[in-house]
Motif scaffolding. Structure first.
Motif, PDB file in Angstrom:
ATOM      1  N   LEU A 220       1.004  -1.192   0.027  1.00 38.04           N
ATOM      2  CA  LEU A 220      -0.057   0.010  -0.049  1.00 38.04           C
ATOM      3  C   LEU A 220       0.971   1.103   0.206  1.00 38.04           C
ATOM      4  O   LEU A 220       1.941   1.250   0.755  1.00 38.04           O
ATOM      5  CB  LEU A 220      -0.928   0.098   1.209  1.00 38.04           C
ATOM      6  N   ASP A 221       0.406   2.231  -0.695  1.00 38.52           N
ATOM      7  CA  ASP A 221       1.217   3.307  -0.986  1.00 38.52           C
ATOM      8  C   ASP A 221       0.328   4.576  -0.804  1.00 38.52           C
ATOM      9  O   ASP A 221      -0.593   4.574  -1.487  1.00 38.52           O
ATOM     10  CB  ASP A 221       2.004   3.604  -2.196  1.00 38.52           C
ATOM     11  N   TYR A 222       0.557   5.606   0.163  1.00 37.67           N
ATOM     12  CA  TYR A 222      -0.422   6.514   0.247  1.00 37.67           C
ATOM     13  C   TYR A 222       0.301   7.957   0.131  1.00 37.67           C
ATOM     14  O   TYR A 222       1.108   8.049   1.027  1.00 37.67           O
ATOM     15  CB  TYR A 222      -1.478   6.662   1.525  1.00 37.67           C
ATOM     16  N   ASN A 223      -0.202   8.930  -0.627  1.00 40.57           N
ATOM     17  CA  ASN A 223       0.251  10.255  -0.914  1.00 40.57           C
ATOM     18  C   ASN A 223      -0.715  11.286  -0.143  1.00 40.57           C
ATOM     19  O   ASN A 223      -1.866  11.489  -0.677  1.00 40.57           O
ATOM     20  CB  ASN A 223       0.492  10.654  -1.973  1.00 40.57           C
ATOM     21  N   PHE A 224      -0.493  11.857   0.928  1.00 40.57           N
ATOM     22  CA  PHE A 224      -1.252  12.846   1.472  1.00 40.57           C
ATOM     23  C   PHE A 224      -1.305  14.245   0.613  1.00 40.57           C
ATOM     24  O   PHE A 224      -0.438  14.335  -0.168  1.00 40.57           O
ATOM     25  CB  PHE A 224      -0.781  13.035   2.983  1.00 40.57           C
ATOM     26  N   THR A 225      -1.901  15.180   1.102  1.00 39.20           N
ATOM     27  CA  THR A 225      -2.015  16.524   0.302  1.00 39.20           C
ATOM     28  C   THR A 225      -1.117  17.180   0.664  1.00 39.20           C
ATOM     29  O   THR A 225      -0.634  17.945  -0.092  1.00 39.20           O
ATOM     30  CB  THR A 225      -3.626  17.119   0.498  1.00 39.20           C
ATOM     31  N   PHE A 226      -0.648  17.049   1.990  1.00 38.53           N
ATOM     32  CA  PHE A 226       0.548  17.699   2.481  1.00 38.53           C
ATOM     33  C   PHE A 226       1.962  16.759   2.261  1.00 38.53           C
ATOM     34  O   PHE A 226       1.667  15.457   1.730  1.00 38.53           O
ATOM     35  CB  PHE A 226       0.581  17.967   3.745  1.00 38.53           C
ATOM     36  N   PRO A 227       3.070  17.321   2.299  1.00 45.02           N
ATOM     37  CA  PRO A 227       4.207  16.499   1.722  1.00 45.02           C
ATOM     38  C   PRO A 227       4.546  15.124   2.745  1.00 45.02           C
ATOM     39  O   PRO A 227       5.728  15.111   3.057  1.00 45.02           O
ATOM     40  CB  PRO A 227       5.189  17.279   1.763  1.00 45.02           C
ATOM     41  N   LEU A 228       3.705  14.458   2.952  1.00 48.99           N
ATOM     42  CA  LEU A 228       3.828  13.132   3.763  1.00 48.99           C
ATOM     43  C   LEU A 228       3.451  11.854   2.879  1.00 48.99           C
ATOM     44  O   LEU A 228       2.332  11.806   2.023  1.00 48.99           O
ATOM     45  CB  LEU A 228       2.955  13.196   4.752  1.00 48.99           C
ATOM     46  N   LYS A 229       4.465  11.069   2.642  1.00 50.50           N
ATOM     47  CA  LYS A 229       4.151   9.626   1.939  1.00 50.50           C
ATOM     48  C   LYS A 229       4.417   8.590   2.773  1.00 50.50           C
ATOM     49  O   LYS A 229       5.348   8.521   3.696  1.00 50.50           O
ATOM     50  CB  LYS A 229       5.113   9.739   0.739  1.00 50.50           C
ATOM     51  N   ILE A 230       3.565   7.567   2.727  1.00 46.75           N
ATOM     52  CA  ILE A 230       3.612   6.216   3.794  1.00 46.75           C
ATOM     53  C   ILE A 230       3.367   5.325   2.656  1.00 46.75           C
ATOM     54  O   ILE A 230       2.806   5.325   2.002  1.00 46.75           O
ATOM     55  CB  ILE A 230       2.480   6.418   4.986  1.00 46.75           C
ATOM     56  N   SER A 231       4.355   4.198   2.871  1.00 45.76           N
ATOM     57  CA  SER A 231       4.190   2.951   2.279  1.00 45.76           C
ATOM     58  C   SER A 231       4.473   1.794   3.098  1.00 45.76           C
ATOM     59  O   SER A 231       5.229   1.927   4.166  1.00 45.76           O
ATOM     60  CB  SER A 231       4.950   2.711   1.064  1.00 45.76           C
ATOM     61  N   ALA A 232       3.558   0.803   2.824  1.00 44.96           N
ATOM     62  CA  ALA A 232       3.536  -0.464   3.712  1.00 44.96           C
ATOM     63  C   ALA A 232       3.576  -1.693   3.010  1.00 44.96           C
ATOM     64  O   ALA A 232       2.682  -1.653   2.070  1.00 44.96           O
ATOM     65  CB  ALA A 232       2.530  -0.366   4.910  1.00 44.96           C
ATOM     66  N   GLY A 233       3.982  -2.644   3.482  1.00 47.34           N
ATOM     67  CA  GLY A 233       3.915  -4.059   2.800  1.00 47.34           C
ATOM     68  C   GLY A 233       3.880  -5.278   3.605  1.00 47.34           C
ATOM     69  O   GLY A 233       4.836  -5.174   4.583  1.00 47.34           O
ATOM     70  N   ALA A 234       3.167  -6.367   3.519  1.00 49.07           N
ATOM     71  CA  ALA A 234       3.372  -7.481   4.146  1.00 49.07           C
ATOM     72  C   ALA A 234       3.427  -8.573   3.260  1.00 49.07           C
ATOM     73  O   ALA A 234       2.528  -8.726   2.129  1.00 49.07           O
ATOM     74  CB  ALA A 234       2.481  -7.695   5.124  1.00 49.07           C
TER      75      ALA A 234
END
Length: 759
Positions: free
Chosen positions: A590-604
């Motif tokens: 999963l990759d999520y880009n917020f409207t502000f400059p924060l990016k989170i990715s996670a995998g399992a």
């Protein structure tokens, strides 16, 4: 041997091609690459079908001199953005200005990949799922080798196979390292003896990207690509920065330097030069077992790649790499005068390696390319008082014919590989112990047809190899892709694989203790069927989006070759499995880009590996059940700061015990390695970064090495059958054994580094 002579003669005939001329250019192309009002630094700008290209500067501006007159299609790409194409026409001595405004695309669906089909296609259009690891991703947690850098890619686990010398391999979806092939620029350069060292010493500054295929790839790449492959793509020297430097040090007093430079020779030839230097000379024993926690190393790797642009748009390349490493681990008071003796235990390995990689597109109307490589690998080792000296030479060449006919994209290849291997063990000796090096000839042919109809793609492939030892081998493959909308894709891949065992690659730890390697019968090649179902979806939510990448995988093995640690604690017994083995599981990213400059990715990844013999189901040692990875990045643009957090977590895996009385745990715990990093930009060319590795200070238990105080088993009592007797000094009937290993002994440590880029 006639085929080998033809390949060698043909390769020599290609050398004069580097002297062909090139038409003079007369126009200039300039412009800016941006996203909104912000320039995109170091974007790649090129004219499709030519070798003309460059990198934008730190503000996104680019300029290319002396472009030949004509109409072209320009393309711009940058990590994190969708590629953009524009038609550009040059009519003479003029300046053409073109602007490119790129849209954000952190899923990297438009990046070009080549590994899945041996053809350049966008990641979205590839019928074979390909994961991309960029230098930007590797920079989130700087490491001295690609081996360590892949620790935070879902489904990939670097496995340390020796707690004393710290060599290891890469597991993909729970399958051991020998099922993973490592390539450099699409050429199988790392195999056999070199597998445990294949991902160290490649200068990170020269890497354009790393492409990973999880699943069957034997049809295109042959043996060792049963579980997947890792393809290291080096930079195009025409588009590389003029100079790069990345130097860092850790609290353990590890020092690593990556340097890269570009040089132009005339108007047609460019050269890319890189050096990786790593030095660690501080013995540490924080777990108190008397052995070094981390192997001491002194490594130098030099890489040089030459490219020549021909007047008709063809490009030739030739690259060489030299690798030299001196490493040792063992008892804290070990030094070189104890090497190979029985007084103080140490594992000392001297490695020298030379590689040559080349590609040449023939001046034919049809697109025919000749790829070739040659490498030598020499190892001089002492594992305690056990010497291991080995030489390996591999020559590889293949013609590739690429042809498009209507909806059919056809690829035909004629690979040929010659392998020479010799060591000082019974593996290369006759019954009377006469030295007999192993020589293997492996000619083959493969055909691939990629058929496109609407939003569907069907890929059919088949490969035939003749192994001079094992005979005929046939590996078919089928892949199907259906596209939904703009970015949603469903892929199904089914293929057959085969693999020939290499004992040094399989069980490096067999040399590191008292266990004896026993081969019960003549080992037959493994065979397998592999299926992989992959679904990719992009969910847009306002100005942000969620990327979903899910996969199911299944592999069924026959004739599988497994090391048996359990029957006799003093031996590692090899035999073909009289039954079957299975590797299966599911993964989710999963990759999520917020409207502000924060990016989170996670995998399992949840996987199950087992084999069934005589109706009994057994779980192999050192295969994980669960794994997870995660990254978090925040850019504070005004302050020029970037914060990166990286983490992985691994589930229990069965460990090799020395019998029922062994007091050590049968399964490893759930453990996690987490890191933080803060990067500060200093102008347009400099960066300073620092952080903390292994925040939780995780380390394996102190008793991972059995009987570290008696590494030569001088005080171990044996009965007439060779079994260990229980004594007051050895109530658990143990022998010295460092094969009980699943993670590094390095604890928490800080690091600090600096980067410089001259575009």
């Amino acid at each position: 041997m006639n085929s080998l002579r033809i390949y060698i003669i043909f390769s020599l005939l290609l050398i004069p091609a580097f002297t062909h001329g090139q038409q003079k250019a007369s126009a200039r192309w300039e412009g800016r690459v941006k996203s909104g009002n912000n320039g995109i630094p170091f974007a790649s700008v090129s004219l499709i079908g030519t070798s003309i290209g460059t990198l934008a500067d730190s503000a996104g501006f680019f300029k290319i001199e002396k472009v030949p007159p004509g109409s072209y299609e320009g393309i711009v790409s940058a990590v994190g953005y969708q590629s953009l194409k524009k038609k550009v026409t040059f009519r003479g001595s003029e300046t053409v200005t073109t602007g490119f405004d790129l849209a954000s695309s952190d899923m990297n669906l438009d990046e070009v990949v080549v590994t899945g089909t041996m053809k350049e296609v966008s990641k979205l259009d590839s019928p074979v799922p390909v994961d991309i690891v960029t230098p930007k991703f590797l920079a989130k947690n700087p490491t001295p080798s690609i081996f360590e850098g892949l620790s935070y890619v879902n489904g990939i686990r670097p496995q340390i196979n020796c707690s004393v010398c710290n060599t290891g391999d890469i597991h993909i979806n729970g399958l051991e390292g020998p099922y993973t092939m490592v390539l450099v620029d699409g050429v199988p350069i790392v195999s056999g003896l070199a597998t445990v060292y294949g991902l160290t010493g490649i200068p990170n500054s020269l890497i354009e990207r790393i492409e990973i295929v999880k699943g069957p790839a034997s049809t295109l790449y042959g043996s060792e690509a049963v579980g997947g492959l890792i393809n290291i793509i080096t930079r195009d020297s025409k588009k590389a920065p003029v100079f790069t430097a990345d130097v860092f040090a850790t609290g353990y007093q590890e020092y690593n330097a990556d340097l890269g430079a570009k040089l132009s020779v005339g108007k047609r030839i460019t050269s890319l030069f890189g050096v990786n230097y790593f030095n660690y000379q501080r013995p540490v024993d924080k777990n108190g077992d008397g052995f070094t926690d981390l192997t001491l190393q002194h490594r130098v790797s030099v890489f040089n790649k030459w490219q020549m642009a021909h007047s008709d748009g063809r490009v030739s390349s030739l690259a060489v790499r030299y690798f030299n490493e001196d490493r040792w681990g063992g008892q804290m008071n070990w030094n070189r005068r104890y090497r190979g003796g029985t007084e103080v235990y140490g594992e000392s390995i001297y490695t020298r390696r030379f590689e040559l990689i080349g590609a040449y597109q023939l001046p034919f109307k049809e697109k025919v390319t000749f790829q070739y490589s040659f490498n030598t690998h020499h190892q001089n080792s002492a594992y305690g008082n056990t010497p291991y000296n080995a030489d390996q030479k591999i020559a590889f060449g293949q013609f590739l014919w690429d042809k498009t006919v209507g909806k059919h994209s056809i690829l035909v290849g004629t690979p040929f590989r010659y392998t020479f291997y010799n060591d000082n063990t019974p593996a290369t000796a006759t019954a009377d112990l006469t030295d007999k090096p192993s020589e293997t000839f492996l000619p083959g042919i493969f055909v691939q047809d990629e058929i496109t109809f609407g939003k569907n793609t069907l890929l059919l492939g088949a490969r035939y190899d003749y192994n001079s030892i094992h005979g005929n081998i046939f590996t078919p493959r089928i892949a199907w892709k259906q596209k939904f909308g703009q970015a949603d894709v469903l892929r199904l891949n089914i293929g057959r694989g085969y693999r020939v065992v290499n004992l040094f690659t399989e069980e490096h730890s067999a040399l590191t203790g008292a266990r004896e390697v026993v081969i019960m019968n003549e080992l037959k090649p493994e065979q397998s069927w592999n299926a992989n179902l992959n679904y990719v979806k992009k969910i847009v939510t306002g100005n942000s989006f969620l990327g979903v990448d899910a996969a199911l995988f299944y592999t069924h093995f026959t004739n599988r070759i497994l090391p048996d640690y359990d029957t006799d604690p003093q031996k590692i017994i090899y035999n073909n499995l009289e039954g079957y083995a299975v590797s299966r599981g599911i993964s989710l990213n999963l990759d999520y880009n917020f409207t502000f400059p924060l990016k989170i990715s996670a995998g399992a990844t949840l996987s199950e590996n087992f084999f069934v013999e005589n109706g009994v189901k057994t779980i192999p040692v050192l295969t994980e059940r669960i794994m997870g990875v995660g990254t978090l990045s925040y850019d504070w643009e005004r302050a020029g700061l970037t914060f990166d957090y990286t983490a992985n977590v691994y589930g229990p895996m069965r460990l090799p015990l020395l019998g029922p009385d062994d007091p050590r745990a049968e399964y490893s715990p759930v453990w996690s390695i987490q890191n933080i990093q803060l990067t500060k930009s200093l102008g347009q060319k400099w960066e300073v970064y620092g952080g903390v590795k292994n925040l939780l200070n995780f380390r394996p238990p102190a008793n991972s090495i059995a009987r570290p105080f008696d590494p030569f088993n001088k005080n171990v009592a044996f009965d007439a059958n060779g079994d260990v007797l229980a004594t007051p000094d050895n109530p658990h009937r143990l022998i010295f054994d460092p094969s009980y290993v699943y993670a590094s002994n390095q604890g928490i440590r800080g690091f600090l580094g600096i980067r410089y880029t001259l575009p």
